[in-house]
Design an enzyme around this catalytic site. Sequence first.
Site, PDB file in Angstrom:
ATOM      1  N   ASP A   1       0.752  -1.188   0.147  1.00  0.00           N
ATOM      2  CA  ASP A   1      -0.231  -0.062   0.083  1.00  0.00           C
ATOM      3  C   ASP A   1       0.913   1.337   0.010  1.00  0.00           C
ATOM      4  O   ASP A   1       0.543   2.441   0.455  1.00  0.00           O
ATOM      5  CB  ASP A   1      -1.044   0.091   1.223  1.00  0.00           C
TER       6      ASP A   1
ATOM      7  N   ALA B   1       1.290   3.174  -2.511  1.00  0.00           N
ATOM      8  CA  ALA B   1       0.900   3.934  -3.620  1.00  0.00           C
ATOM      9  C   ALA B   1       1.887   3.864  -4.675  1.00  0.00           C
ATOM     10  O   ALA B   1       2.002   4.838  -5.621  1.00  0.00           O
ATOM     11  CB  ALA B   1       0.720   5.380  -3.287  1.00  0.00           C
ATOM     12  N   LYS B   2       2.229   2.750  -4.907  1.00  0.00           N
ATOM     13  CA  LYS B   2       3.026   2.294  -6.311  1.00  0.00           C
ATOM     14  C   LYS B   2       2.181   2.647  -7.719  1.00  0.00           C
ATOM     15  O   LYS B   2       3.067   2.882  -8.605  1.00  0.00           O
ATOM     16  CB  LYS B   2       3.389   0.694  -6.456  1.00  0.00           C
TER      17      LYS B   2
ATOM     18  N   GLY C   1      -4.292  -4.049  -3.496  1.00  0.00           N
ATOM     19  CA  GLY C   1      -5.006  -3.197  -3.833  1.00  0.00           C
ATOM     20  C   GLY C   1      -4.463  -1.876  -4.425  1.00  0.00           C
ATOM     21  O   GLY C   1      -3.469  -1.247  -3.778  1.00  0.00           O
ATOM     22  N   HIS C   2      -5.023  -1.866  -5.567  1.00  0.00           N
ATOM     23  CA  HIS C   2      -4.400  -0.588  -6.316  1.00  0.00           C
ATOM     24  C   HIS C   2      -5.336   0.534  -6.686  1.00  0.00           C
ATOM     25  O   HIS C   2      -6.248   0.180  -7.091  1.00  0.00           O
ATOM     26  CB  HIS C   2      -3.685  -1.084  -7.551  1.00  0.00           C
TER      27      HIS C   2
ATOM     28  N   ARG D   1       2.309 -29.484  -6.454  1.00  0.00           N
ATOM     29  CA  ARG D   1       2.367 -30.095  -7.639  1.00  0.00           C
ATOM     30  C   ARG D   1       0.973 -31.038  -8.150  1.00  0.00           C
ATOM     31  O   ARG D   1       0.245 -30.768  -9.121  1.00  0.00           O
ATOM     32  CB  ARG D   1       3.622 -30.740  -8.022  1.00  0.00           C
TER      33      ARG D   1
ATOM     34  N   GLN E   1       2.073  -6.006  -3.322  1.00  0.00           N
ATOM     35  CA  GLN E   1       2.371  -5.918  -1.866  1.00  0.00           C
ATOM     36  C   GLN E   1       3.420  -5.183  -1.805  1.00  0.00           C
ATOM     37  O   GLN E   1       3.961  -4.488  -2.729  1.00  0.00           O
ATOM     38  CB  GLN E   1       2.406  -7.461  -1.108  1.00  0.00           C
TER      39      GLN E   1
ATOM     40  N   THR F   1      -7.969  -1.536   0.531  1.00  0.00           N
ATOM     41  CA  THR F   1      -8.639  -1.537  -0.649  1.00  0.00           C
ATOM     42  C   THR F   1      -9.436  -2.662  -0.881  1.00  0.00           C
ATOM     43  O   THR F   1     -10.634  -2.701  -1.337  1.00  0.00           O
ATOM     44  CB  THR F   1      -7.580  -0.903  -1.870  1.00  0.00           C
TER      45      THR F   1
ATOM     46  N   ASP G   1       2.022  14.734   2.198  1.00  0.00           N
ATOM     47  CA  ASP G   1       1.177  15.808   2.487  1.00  0.00           C
ATOM     48  C   ASP G   1       0.476  15.195   3.716  1.00  0.00           C
ATOM     49  O   ASP G   1      -0.297  16.240   4.593  1.00  0.00           O
ATOM     50  CB  ASP G   1       0.088  16.041   1.598  1.00  0.00           C
TER      51      ASP G   1
HETATM   52  P1  IMP Z   1      -2.864 -12.782   1.713  1.00  0.00           P
HETATM   53  O1  IMP Z   1      -1.886 -12.287   0.538  1.00  0.00           O
HETATM   54  O2  IMP Z   1      -4.192 -12.736   1.456  1.00  0.00           O
HETATM   55  O3  IMP Z   1      -2.348 -14.276   1.936  1.00  0.00           O
HETATM   56  O4  IMP Z   1      -2.346 -12.051   2.966  1.00  0.00           O
HETATM   57  C1  IMP Z   1      -1.021 -12.302   3.802  1.00  0.00           C
HETATM   58  C2  IMP Z   1      -0.717 -10.952   4.276  1.00  0.00           C
HETATM   59  O5  IMP Z   1      -0.298 -10.132   3.385  1.00  0.00           O
HETATM   60  C3  IMP Z   1      -1.692 -10.144   5.363  1.00  0.00           C
HETATM   61  O6  IMP Z   1      -1.215  -9.288   6.299  1.00  0.00           O
HETATM   62  C4  IMP Z   1      -2.444  -9.304   4.175  1.00  0.00           C
HETATM   63  O7  IMP Z   1      -3.002  -8.201   4.888  1.00  0.00           O
HETATM   64  C5  IMP Z   1      -1.213  -8.721   3.571  1.00  0.00           C
HETATM   65  N1  IMP Z   1      -1.451  -8.340   2.037  1.00  0.00           N
HETATM   66  C6  IMP Z   1      -1.715  -8.968   1.079  1.00  0.00           C
HETATM   67  N2  IMP Z   1      -1.997  -8.172  -0.062  1.00  0.00           N
HETATM   68  C7  IMP Z   1      -1.618  -7.034   0.416  1.00  0.00           C
HETATM   69  C8  IMP Z   1      -1.578  -5.518  -0.016  1.00  0.00           C
HETATM   70  O8  IMP Z   1      -1.634  -5.598  -1.401  1.00  0.00           O
HETATM   71  N3  IMP Z   1      -1.501  -4.723   0.665  1.00  0.00           N
HETATM   72  C9  IMP Z   1      -1.065  -4.606   1.890  1.00  0.00           C
HETATM   73  N4  IMP Z   1      -1.131  -6.016   2.455  1.00  0.00           N
HETATM   74  C10 IMP Z   1      -1.216  -7.093   1.725  1.00  0.00           C
END
Ligand code: IMP
Length: 429
Positions: free
Chosen positions: A13, A15-16, A40-41, A142, A225, A303, A337
Amino acid sequence: MACTCVVGLQWGDEAKGKIVDLLTADHHIVVRYNGGANAGHTIVKNGKTYKLSLLPTGILTPHMQAVIGNGLVVNPVRFLEEVTNLRDAGIAVGANLVVSDHAHLIFPYHMEEERLTEQGAASAIGTTGRGIGPCYQDKVSRSNGIRVGELLHPEHLRERLHAIVPRKNQALAAFSADAKRFDADALCDEYLGYAATMRPHIQDTGRLLRQALKAGKNLLFEGAQGSLLDVDHGTYPYVTSSNSSTAGIWSGSGVPARNLSRIIGVIKAYTSRVGRGPFPTELDDGPTGIGATIRKIGREVGTVTGRPRRCGWLDLVAVRYSAALGGVDEVTIMLLDVLSTLDEIKICTAYEIDAQRTTDFPGDAFLLDRCKPIYETLPGWKQDISAARTPSDLPAAARRYVDRIAALVELPVSIVSVGPDREQTIPMM
Ligand code: IMP
């Protein structure tokens, strides 16, 4: 030929999406190499807000070819949902979107497995509930993994599901009496329906990307992530199930890492985390505290899951670690900001663990949990900076904060972002 990677240096998160959006003009192909619809983008473009979880955000730019690499786990329902939403918003989606035949498929039993392992468990990770972990488990097992390319072979797919689904039903029933049961034929019919729509998008994307490189095209890798959620290098076990640092590029796209020419590490001006796991600089200081203020001003809500994000001071021990891990060339600082109302701002420059000071990021979550942050305190700037467009528009205290980050990370800061819009961007170099 340019091969650029945009990677998060915190827990996601960062903001990539905004940085990817700024870079699309100079690139031909945008590639996601890890994760799935857990990302979440949020991208604000021409006054419109787009939310994408699975598709690369670069798809919002008309000339870009968007690639979902082999390192992803794909839920066809989400795939088709995002395609429909984009088309409804007037974005053309056709040959500009390809998905790897080697990416793995998420099935409803993956979501059920995740629900049963996470709900009420003391060891819960706090996952997004999108079936990501169980699908990656099946990939590595597998015998249970099914890839996107198998959707194109109906008889074969049916055979695979007939072998896998009874095993899944058995395992789920052993886990809990209230577990859902699945029917192999019904699942097969459902997925063959998705296959009909996905077929034109399915390709050997590794070959496509290597050919594109040969033809001199510029590639842009979009990390999902953050590096601290990397399954090998992050705060294990509180991580996601893929290589979310730059380590995932080669395996998750089929493009050799030696081609990477520019690696941009993205950080927020503070730290946030969703889900469980250690977070030394977390500001758990009540509903009127600084943590809550940052959450409110930064609109720090997940998101994908809508969960409030945990917020805290910038942890530069962690950032230095992930920048070194990722081979980062430059850093961009997002959401500066958000800190504009604060009297003073802290940066974590070291940890104390067992009465010892360290600047090394520990390799295990249980050790990180014992680390106490050591802070350096800087004055706040206490004024709105959202209209700043050049470094000299920034108040001295804000520039000092940015310079201190650059000095401590030992990398140049190339961009500072002061708002969600494309224009709210300050090129620093
Ligand atoms: P999973 O990817 O759903 O298995 O979640 C594993 C961990 O990664 C959890 O703590 C989620 O909240 C975190 N996580 C997964 N995707 C994101 C993301 O895009 N942003 C922030 N945290 C994420």
